[in-house]
Design a protein around this motif. Structure first.
Motif, PDB file in Angstrom:
ATOM      1  N   PHE A  67       0.850  -1.190   0.000  1.00  0.00           N
ATOM      2  CA  PHE A  67       0.000   0.000   0.000  1.00  0.00           C
ATOM      3  C   PHE A  67       0.884   1.239   0.000  1.00  0.00           C
ATOM      4  CE2 PHE A  67      -2.581  -3.296   1.887  1.00  0.00           C
ATOM      5  CZ  PHE A  67      -3.860  -3.058   1.400  1.00  0.00           C
ATOM      6  N   TYR A  68       0.429   2.291  -0.628  1.00  0.00           N
ATOM      7  CA  TYR A  68       1.073   3.577  -0.425  1.00  0.00           C
ATOM      8  C   TYR A  68       0.012   4.564   0.041  1.00  0.00           C
ATOM      9  CZ  TYR A  68      -0.393   4.203  -5.354  1.00  0.00           C
ATOM     10  OH  TYR A  68      -1.097   4.237  -6.520  1.00  0.00           O
ATOM     11  N   PHE A  69       0.450   5.500   0.846  1.00  0.00           N
ATOM     12  CA  PHE A  69      -0.484   6.432   1.453  1.00  0.00           C
ATOM     13  C   PHE A  69      -1.115   7.330   0.390  1.00  0.00           C
ATOM     14  CE2 PHE A  69       2.414   5.658   5.092  1.00  0.00           C
ATOM     15  CZ  PHE A  69       1.475   5.137   5.963  1.00  0.00           C
ATOM     16  N   CYS A  70      -2.405   7.511   0.492  1.00  0.00           N
ATOM     17  CA  CYS A  70      -3.137   8.445  -0.353  1.00  0.00           C
ATOM     18  C   CYS A  70      -4.369   8.878   0.426  1.00  0.00           C
ATOM     19  CB  CYS A  70      -3.524   7.824  -1.690  1.00  0.00           C
ATOM     20  SG  CYS A  70      -4.637   6.408  -1.555  1.00  0.00           S
ATOM     21  N   ARG A  71      -5.012   9.907  -0.069  1.00  0.00           N
ATOM     22  CA  ARG A  71      -6.184  10.418   0.636  1.00  0.00           C
ATOM     23  C   ARG A  71      -7.250   9.331   0.773  1.00  0.00           C
ATOM     24  NH1 ARG A  71     -11.171  12.437  -0.116  1.00  0.00           N
ATOM     25  NH2 ARG A  71     -11.821  14.163   1.224  1.00  0.00           N
ATOM     26  N   ARG A  72      -7.376   8.512  -0.256  1.00  0.00           N
ATOM     27  CA  ARG A  72      -8.389   7.461  -0.254  1.00  0.00           C
ATOM     28  C   ARG A  72      -8.166   6.464   0.879  1.00  0.00           C
ATOM     29  NH1 ARG A  72      -7.219   5.220  -5.001  1.00  0.00           N
ATOM     30  NH2 ARG A  72      -8.077   7.060  -6.021  1.00  0.00           N
ATOM     31  N   SER A  73      -6.911   6.106   1.119  1.00  0.00           N
ATOM     32  CA  SER A  73      -6.618   5.114   2.165  1.00  0.00           C
ATOM     33  C   SER A  73      -6.888   5.653   3.553  1.00  0.00           C
ATOM     34  CB  SER A  73      -5.164   4.652   2.041  1.00  0.00           C
ATOM     35  OG  SER A  73      -4.269   5.720   2.266  1.00  0.00           O
ATOM     36  N   LEU A  77     -12.818   4.628   5.912  1.00  0.00           N
ATOM     37  CA  LEU A  77     -13.823   4.333   6.931  1.00  0.00           C
ATOM     38  C   LEU A  77     -14.828   5.465   7.064  1.00  0.00           C
ATOM     39  CD1 LEU A  77     -14.697   2.223   9.003  1.00  0.00           C
ATOM     40  CD2 LEU A  77     -13.209   3.344  10.671  1.00  0.00           C
ATOM     41  N   SER A  78     -14.337   6.695   7.134  1.00  0.00           N
ATOM     42  CA  SER A  78     -15.238   7.830   7.361  1.00  0.00           C
ATOM     43  C   SER A  78     -16.052   8.198   6.126  1.00  0.00           C
ATOM     44  CB  SER A  78     -14.438   9.048   7.829  1.00  0.00           C
ATOM     45  OG  SER A  78     -13.497   9.443   6.842  1.00  0.00           O
ATOM     46  N   GLY A 154      -3.685 -10.272  -2.540  1.00  0.00           N
ATOM     47  CA  GLY A 154      -4.856 -10.778  -3.249  1.00  0.00           C
ATOM     48  C   GLY A 154      -6.117 -10.708  -2.399  1.00  0.00           C
ATOM     49  N   PRO A 155      -6.115 -11.307  -1.196  1.00  0.00           N
ATOM     50  CA  PRO A 155      -7.290 -11.180  -0.326  1.00  0.00           C
ATOM     51  C   PRO A 155      -7.623  -9.745   0.030  1.00  0.00           C
ATOM     52  CG  PRO A 155      -5.854 -12.934   0.461  1.00  0.00           C
ATOM     53  CD  PRO A 155      -5.125 -12.246  -0.649  1.00  0.00           C
ATOM     54  N   TYR A 156      -6.603  -8.916   0.271  1.00  0.00           N
ATOM     55  CA  TYR A 156      -6.870  -7.513   0.600  1.00  0.00           C
ATOM     56  C   TYR A 156      -7.562  -6.802  -0.556  1.00  0.00           C
ATOM     57  CZ  TYR A 156      -4.383  -7.315   5.074  1.00  0.00           C
ATOM     58  OH  TYR A 156      -4.020  -7.486   6.388  1.00  0.00           O
ATOM     59  N   MET A 157      -7.134  -7.076  -1.776  1.00  0.00           N
ATOM     60  CA  MET A 157      -7.770  -6.459  -2.937  1.00  0.00           C
ATOM     61  C   MET A 157      -9.234  -6.871  -3.025  1.00  0.00           C
ATOM     62  SD  MET A 157      -6.761  -6.816  -6.992  1.00  0.00           S
ATOM     63  CE  MET A 157      -6.943  -8.620  -6.957  1.00  0.00           C
ATOM     64  N   TYR A 158      -9.495  -8.152  -2.820  1.00  0.00           N
ATOM     65  CA  TYR A 158     -10.879  -8.635  -2.889  1.00  0.00           C
ATOM     66  C   TYR A 158     -11.744  -7.966  -1.824  1.00  0.00           C
ATOM     67  CZ  TYR A 158     -14.915 -11.694  -2.573  1.00  0.00           C
ATOM     68  OH  TYR A 158     -16.206 -12.161  -2.520  1.00  0.00           O
ATOM     69  N   LEU A 159     -11.246  -7.908  -0.597  1.00  0.00           N
ATOM     70  CA  LEU A 159     -12.019  -7.305   0.492  1.00  0.00           C
ATOM     71  C   LEU A 159     -12.230  -5.813   0.258  1.00  0.00           C
ATOM     72  CD1 LEU A 159     -10.309  -9.089   3.512  1.00  0.00           C
ATOM     73  CD2 LEU A 159     -12.561  -9.591   2.559  1.00  0.00           C
ATOM     74  N   GLU A 160     -11.218  -5.163  -0.272  1.00  0.00           N
ATOM     75  CA  GLU A 160     -11.284  -3.716  -0.528  1.00  0.00           C
ATOM     76  C   GLU A 160     -12.379  -3.374  -1.531  1.00  0.00           C
ATOM     77  OE1 GLU A 160      -8.315  -0.997  -3.074  1.00  0.00           O
ATOM     78  OE2 GLU A 160      -7.397  -1.853  -1.273  1.00  0.00           O
ATOM     79  N   PHE A 161     -12.503  -4.195  -2.583  1.00  0.00           N
ATOM     80  CA  PHE A 161     -13.467  -3.914  -3.639  1.00  0.00           C
ATOM     81  C   PHE A 161     -14.823  -4.579  -3.420  1.00  0.00           C
ATOM     82  CE2 PHE A 161     -10.011  -3.085  -7.060  1.00  0.00           C
ATOM     83  CZ  PHE A 161      -9.851  -1.806  -6.570  1.00  0.00           C
ATOM     84  N   SER A 162     -14.928  -5.417  -2.399  1.00  0.00           N
ATOM     85  CA  SER A 162     -16.167  -6.174  -2.192  1.00  0.00           C
ATOM     86  C   SER A 162     -17.031  -5.624  -1.071  1.00  0.00           C
ATOM     87  CB  SER A 162     -15.838  -7.642  -1.883  1.00  0.00           C
ATOM     88  OG  SER A 162     -15.100  -8.229  -2.929  1.00  0.00           O
ATOM     89  N   ASN A 163     -16.474  -4.740  -0.239  1.00  0.00           N
ATOM     90  CA  ASN A 163     -17.179  -4.319   0.966  1.00  0.00           C
ATOM     91  C   ASN A 163     -17.205  -2.801   1.095  1.00  0.00           C
ATOM     92  OD1 ASN A 163     -17.522  -7.016   2.343  1.00  0.00           O
ATOM     93  ND2 ASN A 163     -15.293  -6.991   2.165  1.00  0.00           N
ATOM     94  N   HIS A 164     -18.173  -2.331   1.863  1.00  0.00           N
ATOM     95  CA  HIS A 164     -18.166  -0.944   2.289  1.00  0.00           C
ATOM     96  C   HIS A 164     -17.142  -0.781   3.417  1.00  0.00           C
ATOM     97  CE1 HIS A 164     -21.588   0.388  -0.121  1.00  0.00           C
ATOM     98  NE2 HIS A 164     -22.145  -0.781   0.130  1.00  0.00           N
ATOM     99  N   GLY A 165     -16.862   0.468   3.806  1.00  0.00           N
ATOM    100  CA  GLY A 165     -15.765   0.771   4.713  1.00  0.00           C
ATOM    101  C   GLY A 165     -15.738  -0.031   5.997  1.00  0.00           C
TER     102      GLY A 165
END
Length: 239
Positions: A67-73, A77-78, A154-165
């Protein structure tokens, strides 16, 4: 090829628009290198004291190099920023294949940048590594743990795109708990994943079986989770 070009243009836009966040990414990688370097130095100087803490740290935090830091990361949650991003891409429209390619490029770019900083500095801080390992052996060790990190991306990508915050947070906490449990189990079995990986890298260098196993697992993980993430994106309601 067209999808790759579109994804790369999105990456370039990120790099131009969020330069200040990349500075913090380098600072974080350097801090991790110092912390891990001191821990590895202590473990190598006193291998008779097998601690699950260092294994736990590596298992927990190595995927974070992807991961690299960005405003999105910071706002996931908020503001549910990842869901907002997907909705924005869908409105443009940007195809789901481009979104997957974009995320994979992010992963590899982050591991390249953070990996160079982290493993470069850790080699300096962990003095026993410089005296006991060749550069080729250390490179094999770095690839071993980068392979593990990419495998977990791989799992992190799936969870990131599959769920709300909030659901994404709960899911990632479960992955972190699994890493802690794995470290404890390794300790109970009398092992030490870090020292084992160092031993194999020192002995076999770039022929380390653990390194190649991790790299193969990384490739398999990204292929599998890219496929199921693409399927999820096609059916996901972003409202």
């Amino acid at each position: 090829m067209e999808n790759t070009k579109k994804a790369w243009s999105m990456i370039l836009k990120d790099l131009k628009g969020e330069k200040k966040y990349f500075v913090w990414a380098f600072v974080y990688a350097a801090y991790m290198a110092f912390t891990f370097g001191m821990a590895v130095k202590g473990q190598m100087e006193a291998p008779e004291y097998v601690s699950p803490v260092i294994d736990g740290l590596f298992l927990l935090l190595m995927p974070m190099l992807g991961f690299y830091f960005c405003r999105r990361s910071f706002k996931y949650l908020s503001e549910d920023s990842y869901t907002q991003m997907l909705a924005y891409f869908r409105a443009l429209p940007i195809s789901d294949h481009v979104v997957i390619a974009y995320r994979l490029m992010q992963i590899f770019l982050a591991f390249i940048m953070n990996g160079i900083v982290f493993f470069g500095l850790m080699y300096w801080f962990a003095e026993p590594m410089r005296s006991e390992m060749s550069l080729a052996g250390y490179f094999a060790l770095a690839l071993t743990w980068i392979g593990y990190g990419i495998m977990m991306s791989g799992p992190y990508m799936y969870l990131e795109f599959s769920n709300h915050g909030k659901a994404y947070l709960r899911s990632t906490l479960m992955l972190l708990a699994a890493a802690v449990i794995a470290a404890v189990v390794i300790k109970i079995c009398g092992g030490n994943m870090l020292l084992y990986s160092i031993e194999l890298a020192s002995r076999w260098s770039l022929l380390s079986p653990l390194m190649w196993a991790m790299l193969a697992a990384a490739a398999a993980s990204l292929m599998f989770f890219s496929k199921i993430t693409l399927r999820k994106l096609r059916s996901r309601d972003l409202v």
